[in-house]
Design a protein around this motif. Sequence first.
Motif, PDB file in Angstrom:
ATOM      1  N   LEU A 399      29.851  16.900  31.339  1.00  0.00           N
ATOM      2  CA  LEU A 399      29.324  16.061  32.408  1.00  0.00           C
ATOM      3  C   LEU A 399      30.355  15.903  33.511  1.00  0.00           C
ATOM      4  CD1 LEU A 399      27.632  13.324  30.246  1.00  0.00           C
ATOM      5  CD2 LEU A 399      26.540  15.137  31.518  1.00  0.00           C
ATOM      6  N   PRO A 400      29.918  15.933  34.773  1.00  0.00           N
ATOM      7  CA  PRO A 400      30.841  15.665  35.854  1.00  0.00           C
ATOM      8  C   PRO A 400      31.236  14.202  35.821  1.00  0.00           C
ATOM      9  CG  PRO A 400      28.597  15.795  36.689  1.00  0.00           C
ATOM     10  CD  PRO A 400      28.545  16.117  35.230  1.00  0.00           C
ATOM     11  N   PHE A 405      32.903  19.953  32.629  1.00  0.00           N
ATOM     12  CA  PHE A 405      31.909  20.370  33.613  1.00  0.00           C
ATOM     13  C   PHE A 405      32.431  21.481  34.502  1.00  0.00           C
ATOM     14  CE2 PHE A 405      29.844  20.014  37.767  1.00  0.00           C
ATOM     15  CZ  PHE A 405      28.541  20.248  37.384  1.00  0.00           C
ATOM     16  N   TRP A 409      30.496  24.856  35.233  1.00  0.00           N
ATOM     17  CA  TRP A 409      30.088  25.146  36.607  1.00  0.00           C
ATOM     18  C   TRP A 409      30.546  26.542  37.011  1.00  0.00           C
ATOM     19  CZ3 TRP A 409      32.347  25.970  41.447  1.00  0.00           C
ATOM     20  CH2 TRP A 409      31.546  25.677  42.549  1.00  0.00           C
ATOM     21  N   ALA A 442      22.984  21.540  27.624  1.00  0.00           N
ATOM     22  CA  ALA A 442      22.128  20.368  27.471  1.00  0.00           C
ATOM     23  C   ALA A 442      22.149  19.872  26.026  1.00  0.00           C
ATOM     24  CB  ALA A 442      20.712  20.713  27.909  1.00  0.00           C
ATOM     25  N   LEU A 443      22.147  20.817  25.073  1.00  0.00           N
ATOM     26  CA  LEU A 443      22.190  20.411  23.661  1.00  0.00           C
ATOM     27  C   LEU A 443      23.521  19.775  23.301  1.00  0.00           C
ATOM     28  CD1 LEU A 443      20.392  23.146  21.613  1.00  0.00           C
ATOM     29  CD2 LEU A 443      20.121  20.709  21.377  1.00  0.00           C
ATOM     30  N   TYR A 446      23.207  16.247  23.973  1.00  0.00           N
ATOM     31  CA  TYR A 446      22.442  15.590  22.903  1.00  0.00           C
ATOM     32  C   TYR A 446      23.359  15.287  21.716  1.00  0.00           C
ATOM     33  CZ  TYR A 446      18.518  14.871  19.706  1.00  0.00           C
ATOM     34  OH  TYR A 446      17.632  14.332  18.830  1.00  0.00           O
ATOM     35  N   VAL A 449      25.881  12.498  22.450  1.00  0.00           N
ATOM     36  CA  VAL A 449      25.273  11.164  22.442  1.00  0.00           C
ATOM     37  C   VAL A 449      25.086  10.702  21.003  1.00  0.00           C
ATOM     38  CG1 VAL A 449      23.142   9.915  22.890  1.00  0.00           C
ATOM     39  CG2 VAL A 449      24.181  11.270  24.683  1.00  0.00           C
ATOM     40  N   PHE A 538      32.891  13.452  44.451  1.00  0.00           N
ATOM     41  CA  PHE A 538      31.795  13.140  43.539  1.00  0.00           C
ATOM     42  C   PHE A 538      32.057  11.804  42.851  1.00  0.00           C
ATOM     43  CE2 PHE A 538      29.571  13.347  39.592  1.00  0.00           C
ATOM     44  CZ  PHE A 538      28.463  14.128  39.826  1.00  0.00           C
ATOM     45  N   VAL A 542      30.066   8.084  43.317  1.00  0.00           N
ATOM     46  CA  VAL A 542      29.472   7.246  42.262  1.00  0.00           C
ATOM     47  C   VAL A 542      30.200   5.900  42.197  1.00  0.00           C
ATOM     48  CG1 VAL A 542      29.026   7.057  39.802  1.00  0.00           C
ATOM     49  CG2 VAL A 542      28.705   9.230  40.944  1.00  0.00           C
TER      50      VAL A 542
ATOM     51  N   CYS B  77      24.858   6.954  40.181  1.00  0.00           N
ATOM     52  CA  CYS B  77      24.502   8.369  40.075  1.00  0.00           C
ATOM     53  C   CYS B  77      23.278   8.686  40.923  1.00  0.00           C
ATOM     54  CB  CYS B  77      24.197   8.738  38.623  1.00  0.00           C
ATOM     55  SG  CYS B  77      25.641   8.826  37.600  1.00  0.00           S
ATOM     56  N   ILE B 101      24.102  22.726  40.858  1.00  0.00           N
ATOM     57  CA  ILE B 101      24.504  22.579  39.449  1.00  0.00           C
ATOM     58  C   ILE B 101      25.098  21.193  39.221  1.00  0.00           C
ATOM     59  CG2 ILE B 101      25.938  23.549  37.638  1.00  0.00           C
ATOM     60  CD1 ILE B 101      25.881  26.196  39.113  1.00  0.00           C
ATOM     61  N   ALA B 102      25.896  20.737  40.186  1.00  0.00           N
ATOM     62  CA  ALA B 102      26.470  19.397  40.052  1.00  0.00           C
ATOM     63  C   ALA B 102      25.380  18.329  40.105  1.00  0.00           C
ATOM     64  CB  ALA B 102      27.500  19.163  41.144  1.00  0.00           C
ATOM     65  N   GLY B 105      24.082  18.091  36.796  1.00  0.00           N
ATOM     66  CA  GLY B 105      25.073  17.358  36.008  1.00  0.00           C
ATOM     67  C   GLY B 105      25.012  15.859  36.265  1.00  0.00           C
ATOM     68  N   LEU B 106      24.731  15.516  37.501  1.00  0.00           N
ATOM     69  CA  LEU B 106      24.631  14.104  37.867  1.00  0.00           C
ATOM     70  C   LEU B 106      23.469  13.437  37.131  1.00  0.00           C
ATOM     71  CD1 LEU B 106      26.004  12.195  39.823  1.00  0.00           C
ATOM     72  CD2 LEU B 106      24.446  12.931  41.583  1.00  0.00           C
ATOM     73  N   ALA B 108      22.262  14.463  34.370  1.00  0.00           N
ATOM     74  CA  ALA B 108      22.628  14.436  32.950  1.00  0.00           C
ATOM     75  C   ALA B 108      23.555  13.260  32.658  1.00  0.00           C
ATOM     76  CB  ALA B 108      23.290  15.749  32.555  1.00  0.00           C
ATOM     77  N   LEU B 109      24.489  13.014  33.582  1.00  0.00           N
ATOM     78  CA  LEU B 109      25.414  11.886  33.399  1.00  0.00           C
ATOM     79  C   LEU B 109      24.637  10.577  33.306  1.00  0.00           C
ATOM     80  CD1 LEU B 109      28.420  11.031  33.395  1.00  0.00           C
ATOM     81  CD2 LEU B 109      28.253  10.759  35.848  1.00  0.00           C
ATOM     82  N   VAL B 112      22.777  10.393  29.958  1.00  0.00           N
ATOM     83  CA  VAL B 112      23.647  10.102  28.813  1.00  0.00           C
ATOM     84  C   VAL B 112      24.016   8.620  28.794  1.00  0.00           C
ATOM     85  CG1 VAL B 112      25.976  10.475  27.945  1.00  0.00           C
ATOM     86  CG2 VAL B 112      24.523  12.411  28.442  1.00  0.00           C
ATOM     87  N   PHE B 113      24.320   8.062  29.962  1.00  0.00           N
ATOM     88  CA  PHE B 113      24.650   6.646  29.984  1.00  0.00           C
ATOM     89  C   PHE B 113      23.448   5.787  29.589  1.00  0.00           C
ATOM     90  CE2 PHE B 113      28.723   7.418  31.885  1.00  0.00           C
ATOM     91  CZ  PHE B 113      29.446   6.325  31.451  1.00  0.00           C
ATOM     92  N   ALA B 115      21.060   6.625  27.579  1.00  0.00           N
ATOM     93  CA  ALA B 115      20.842   6.746  26.140  1.00  0.00           C
ATOM     94  C   ALA B 115      21.904   5.968  25.363  1.00  0.00           C
ATOM     95  CB  ALA B 115      20.857   8.218  25.730  1.00  0.00           C
ATOM     96  N   MET B 134      16.869  11.875  25.100  1.00  0.00           N
ATOM     97  CA  MET B 134      17.776  13.018  25.033  1.00  0.00           C
ATOM     98  C   MET B 134      17.011  14.288  24.672  1.00  0.00           C
ATOM     99  SD  MET B 134      20.541  11.883  26.081  1.00  0.00           S
ATOM    100  CE  MET B 134      21.508  13.371  25.945  1.00  0.00           C
ATOM    101  N   GLY B 137      15.456  15.314  27.747  1.00  0.00           N
ATOM    102  CA  GLY B 137      16.527  15.752  28.632  1.00  0.00           C
ATOM    103  C   GLY B 137      17.003  17.154  28.309  1.00  0.00           C
ATOM    104  N   PHE B 138      17.254  17.434  27.023  1.00  0.00           N
ATOM    105  CA  PHE B 138      17.848  18.741  26.733  1.00  0.00           C
ATOM    106  C   PHE B 138      16.835  19.860  26.913  1.00  0.00           C
ATOM    107  CE2 PHE B 138      16.773  18.703  22.053  1.00  0.00           C
ATOM    108  CZ  PHE B 138      16.368  20.021  21.926  1.00  0.00           C
ATOM    109  N   GLU B 141      16.524  19.802  31.248  1.00  0.00           N
ATOM    110  CA  GLU B 141      17.695  20.152  32.059  1.00  0.00           C
ATOM    111  C   GLU B 141      17.824  21.659  32.298  1.00  0.00           C
ATOM    112  OE1 GLU B 141      21.355  18.103  30.900  1.00  0.00           O
ATOM    113  OE2 GLU B 141      22.429  19.891  31.540  1.00  0.00           O
TER     114      GLU B 141
END
Lengths: 668, 318
Positions: A399-400, A405, A409, A442-443, A446, A449, A538, A542, B77, B101-102, B105-106, B108-109, B112-113, B115, B134, B137-138, B141
Amino acid sequence: MSSAPQLVAVLALCAIWLAIGVAGLAALHRFHLVARVLFPAGGAVALAIVAAALPSVWGAPQSVVLPLGLPGLPFHFRLDGLSALFLLVLGGTSAGVSLFSAGYFRQSEGTAPGLLCLQYHVFLAAMALVLLADDAYAFMVMWETMALASFFLVISNHRIAEIRRAGYLYLLIAHIGALGILLCFGVLQANTGDYSFANMRAQHLSPFWASAAFLLALAGFGAKAGLVPLHVWLPEAHPAAPSPVSALMSGVMLKTAVYGFLRVAYDLLPVQFWWWGVLVLALGLASAVFGVVFAAVQSDMKRLLAWSSIENIGLIFAGIGLSILFAAYKMPAVAALALTAALYHVASHAFFKSLLFVATGAVLHATSQRSLGKLGGLLRVMPWVGWASLLGVLASAGLPPLGGFVSEWLLLQSFLFTPGLPNSFLNMLVPAVAAVIALVAALAGYTMVKFYGVIFLGQHREEKLAAARDAGSWERLGMAWLVAGCVVLGLFPAQFLDILAPVTQLLVGASLADASGGSNWLLVPVSVERASYGPLFFFAGVAASFGLAYFLVRRLYHGRLRRAAPWDCGFPWLTARMQDSAEGFGQPVRQIFEPLYRMRRELPTAFDARPRYAVEVGDHFWHWLYLPLARLVESAARAIGALQQGRIAIYLLYSFATLMALLLWVTR
Amino acid sequence: MSVLGLASQVLEIFAALALAPLLAGWVGQCRAWLQNRSGPGLLQPYRVLHKLFNKDSVLATHASPLFRTAPYVIFGCMTLACGIVPTLSTDLPLSPAADAIALVGLFALARVFAALAAMDVGTAFGSLGARREMLIGFLAEPALLMVFFTAALISDSTSLTTIVRTLSAREIGIQPSLALAAVALVMVALAENARVPVDNPATHLELTMVHEALILEYSGRHLALLEWAAALKLFAYACIGIALFAPWGVAHGQAPAALVFALPVLVAKLAAAGFLLALLETVSAKMRIFRVPEFLGMAFLLAVIAMLVKILLGAGPQ
């Protein structure tokens, strides 16, 4: 000697590591000396190695010959950009792990502390020397020392039969791999009898022998790195070792295999063929998918991390495979991009995986539980370990703006260049490949988490977890160092690329540094119009909107807060067992990827007096490849065993018959 | 970086923050009309946000600091996501910081938070929601990434501003790869925004909820931020769709006039997208959670086929 100052310094530092190990042996049972003095000293040596190796990333290769070893067969050592980069990873990671170890090892666990100290530092020194070796002899000696030292570290808790079994399996596959590497060097020296790497570089092998050497190297180093199908030892051995050792094995030792593979594929072999790249790419992707799919269903926290290491090694090899493919088609700029992605992942995986492994060590000591099903809610009682692991988990999930990441990337960026390949069949395969990478990433999210949520969040699944104590100050220091590594690699990629640029220049003859223009804060592989990523901006974006939201909500409204029992849709009888267990959280993945597992399930029926649910997830490779192989070896051994009658007369008869046969053959 | 670029960046973020609840309200209103109800009105989301911000936040006794931090992270995000998708102008100072791509990722971030926060209190519904989120998501994504890759292959860039510039320069007409990618994106957007065939934003029926289960333990300002973030996410996805498949009317140059013109065009396109979403939601039925992998697997395959078609036919504007 003065012509190679950095190399001599690194060799001297390795000698200090060995001296620290011997000092540990001298102070076998003086626990405080070993833990509080020797391990931090080892960490300081690791930092010194980083300092010594850093300048030689850009410098010219240096070499020395040490009159050690057999007469007439001295050790050659050489320090070039590639070695220096891996030394940086080794030193940077092991500094944190050594600091952590200073507070981690306990007196009454398995091997005596002094002996552990010896094995640990021999392991570190052997890894460093593997990276420096410049002839096959020194390489193999160091490689085997590394394998043996890590074997003894794995079985340091040797009273448990399971751990002895894991150690045996590890030793076995390590030696199968070593055989492959030895044969590879045998092919590379091309009957000249000179086993120095300088001679191997000078040889021009025919395509057949070059491919043979390449395949042997792939098998040998792949076994050490844990590529499918030679991965079976990894999920057994890594969890069995004490946590700091698991951290070093996953974080650094696997990378020495990556180093060896790169050394052979790019440095010792003069040319690359495209199908090598495809093969490595396919094996890497298979390992990545296999690793992450199995990681998602594990219920032992260290085993989960071990499977995740297989996934990450898979991604690294996928990047290497792609770069070989591009290099074979004479596209050095893109080859450099893919190789940069792989090397970046080497560094970031070293830091985040070490961090997560030492964090599991801290959890293990605080709770004596490895099973996810008996943990939970540890963030509240172990905030240091909890927050440090959160960063490790985010980096590991790719994750970024963290380290994982950046490499992901770069890897995805290099896939976007594949349509330029002159092979239309490969062009068509590429989207599928990029899709697999995306799925793996992506997995991984998962899985992470699940790992974090089940260990650190929620309610305590066992009563006694409420009394768990946070890590001590040495352990915190070590974790903080590793966290810093993850964050720096995430936020300052352009700076780290300056270190990678000479390495890719060395291997494929191009680098990314020329493309990034003048900007130090953006990651720009080709041009800003094509793609760019600026983790600092980035993160600032945030963080700024986080801060503004926090401030404005309090300014315009209020910051009132009340505490009450959880709501849970009004359900009043909430217990810790109603949370998802590790098995429960993994269930969707288990269902979707069912054909990949060898599953044994025991489901209760409605009429069971004592309903019981059990699920066991096994590895197909074990049953399809290893067990038949083992049976084959056993039956062959039994057939040969028929010769053994146990009577002297029969054995003399064998000797007589052999002699007669030889005589006949000679006088023919 | 120009002053006008900075202005358009700020304008874009504030437009997103202000318009996102309106879009959510518009979708709800359209749904109500299509179902023969009178509906709560366009401004309902603003009223809900105001109400929630005014209320006390009630936290579970053993919630950790992560639980309180997560809404701000998710909100941050989504704000950034809205800031980097070029909706009003392609002259965005933040754009080089994050490409397609970022952006994935954003998302996804944030996921994840969300979840992790849901698992923090340790309730049955929280971890159920986290697991399902999730799962979705998976599967979603990679599909989203493949959609972006199709566009990236067409425009030889993953930078969102370059993609929009290239795509808006081509003549109007249907490209097979883009059409397939569009279908995939709609499917992903439905799943990611907790919309009807996958999830129901209006449900609190225990066994079917996903997004609602995630945020079940939140209240007061934290819930308000999460609702706002959800609206921003819907807004961002709508903008992604517009940017990839209907990029006309986005300001390219430095002219303030184009920027002024771009805003009403964006509103009109969003209104159309919102109506389409409401229509889709009305005509389809919620599917079982076990069907979701098939649904998203199809989206994934469509996106991969879109890429293949692009490579095979070489159907690019240049």
